[in-house]
Design a protein around this motif. Structure first.
Motif, PDB file in Angstrom:
ATOM      1  N   CYS A   2       0.838  -1.194   0.001  1.00  0.00           N
ATOM      2  CA  CYS A   2       0.102  -0.075  -0.008  1.00  0.00           C
ATOM      3  C   CYS A   2       0.963   1.283  -0.080  1.00  0.00           C
ATOM      4  CB  CYS A   2      -0.797   0.018   1.335  1.00  0.00           C
ATOM      5  SG  CYS A   2      -2.017   1.270   1.508  1.00  0.00           S
ATOM      6  N   ASP A   3       0.793   1.966  -0.962  1.00  0.00           N
ATOM      7  CA  ASP A   3       1.768   3.220  -1.212  1.00  0.00           C
ATOM      8  C   ASP A   3       3.122   2.891  -1.007  1.00  0.00           C
ATOM      9  OD1 ASP A   3      -0.516   4.579  -1.705  1.00  0.00           O
ATOM     10  OD2 ASP A   3      -1.060   5.014   0.596  1.00  0.00           O
ATOM     11  N   GLY A   4       3.664   1.614  -1.476  1.00  0.00           N
ATOM     12  CA  GLY A   4       4.988   1.435  -1.634  1.00  0.00           C
ATOM     13  C   GLY A   4       5.543   0.553  -0.236  1.00  0.00           C
ATOM     14  N   ALA A   5       4.601   0.542   0.819  1.00  0.00           N
ATOM     15  CA  ALA A   5       4.809  -0.206   1.964  1.00  0.00           C
ATOM     16  C   ALA A   5       4.171  -1.775   2.237  1.00  0.00           C
ATOM     17  CB  ALA A   5       4.388   0.618   3.271  1.00  0.00           C
ATOM     18  N   ILE A   6       4.829  -2.422   2.578  1.00  0.00           N
ATOM     19  CA  ILE A   6       4.339  -4.025   2.717  1.00  0.00           C
ATOM     20  C   ILE A   6       3.247  -4.028   3.969  1.00  0.00           C
ATOM     21  CG2 ILE A   6       4.857  -6.208   3.521  1.00  0.00           C
ATOM     22  CD1 ILE A   6       7.573  -6.089   2.277  1.00  0.00           C
TER      23      ILE A   6
END
Length: 327
Positions: A52-56
């Motif tokens: 989500c938005d580059g975060a796991i």
């Protein structure tokens, strides 16, 4: 599917709409994909395959919020642990999603200790090859119901996750038309239903039994098709539920064990004295439970077509019937 695409991960991108806000993440993603079960999506989230938005994101129960963007990456299916083997299969129907086959008696469905090779799964892996999309992250056929090793007859096997999910849900919802032919000791009524919960026998872990506490609800509808000197009955058994050994347990509990049953027939039935010597010997020497999955009907997961298949019993069953009829 090409070899190159089979080895590439699949990416799914989603944006949460206002109507979808407030859902659990695993349910939101599973509903959006449609071809993966919620448990499979949950395991992918926990394995770090959702972003989500580059975060796991690793929490399946996270609540979705409108406007958030999620990416789910599904790794390529790993090779199946059982080995693919080249065995002829009695296939009745096959398309991109499923296979319907007429399993011979003596064929084990799943590899297990003592039966690691020569099973139906080994043969299906050899037959399908790269046509298997992968179920649960592994290239394997989707076994949605089983037949005992020495029970013959019709089975449906899924080739795709979508078919596996849909067929599993149909079996769980009892939305499957299936019936069996069996030869049972004694004279059964023209029609009767056996309703009794089935659980593991505490005295013998290899056996199931009707229990008064615990167990799983089981209902079998039985119709007597033909009787032989009040000693043996040819019956049709329609399953309203699908429990382990259900027909074998219900009939044996009612005093009508199946001919040849190595687990539930423990002594020579008194009813056998009603047969002439030739028929009696053939019935007592039958080497397996006399049970055949003769009818299987279901709705095709993709086309929504109603499919119905029937199968005649194998030659050993037919030969016993001829002997009982005096042929």
């Amino acid at each position: 599917m090409t070899d190159a695409s089979a080895n590439m991960p699949t990416r799914f991108d989603f944006i949460v709409t206002p109507e979808q806000a407030g859902q659990r993440l695993d349910r939101f993603l599973a509903d959006g994909i449609g071809s993966l079960s919620r448990s499979r999506v949950k395991s992918l989230i926990e394995a770090g395959q959702v972003f989500c938005d580059g975060a796991i994101i690793r929490e399946p129960s996270e609540t979705t919020r409108a406007g958030r963007q999620f990416t789910l990456v599904v790794p390529p299916a790993a090779p199946a642990r059982p080995q693919a083997e080249d065995h002829a299969l009695p296939i009745i129907f096959e398309d991109r999603d499923l296979i319907v086959l007429d399993k011979p008696a003596g064929l084990v469905v799943h590899p297990a200790p003592g039966n690691e090779t020569g099973t139906l799964v080994n043969a299906l892996l050899g037959h399908c090859g790269d046509d298997l999309e992968g179920i649960g992250g592994e290239k394997r056929p989707g076994i949605v119901h089983r037949l005992d090793k020495d029970t013959s007859g019709l089975m449906v096997v899924a080739k795709t996750p979508m078919a596996h999910n849909a067929l599993s849900e149909a079996f769980a919802a009892r939305d499957i038309d299936r019936s069996y032919l069996a030869l049972a000791w004694g004279l059964l009524p023209s029609e009767i239903s056996y309703d009794g919960a089935i659980g593991r026998d505490k005295r013998d872990r290899k056996r199931m039994t009707v229990v008064t506490q615990g167990g799983k609800h089981a209902l079998t509808h039985v119709r007597c098709l033909e009787a032989f000197d009040a000693a043996v009955s040819l019956v049709s058994c329609k399953l309203a539920t699908g429990r382990t050994h259900q027909i074998r347990v219900h009939l044996s509990q009612a005093g009508h064990p199946l001919l040849g049953d190595p687990v539930y027939l423990r002594r020579i039935p008194a009813a056998s004295r009603g047969l002439d010597e030739t028929a009696r010997r053939a019935a007592l020497d039958f080497p397996r439970q006399a049970l055949h999955a003769a009818r299987l009907g279901f709705t095709h997961p993709r086309t929504k077509e109603t499919l119905l298949f029937t199968s005649e019993p194998p030659e050993d069953f037919q030969g016993l019937l001829r002997t009982l009829r005096g042929g």
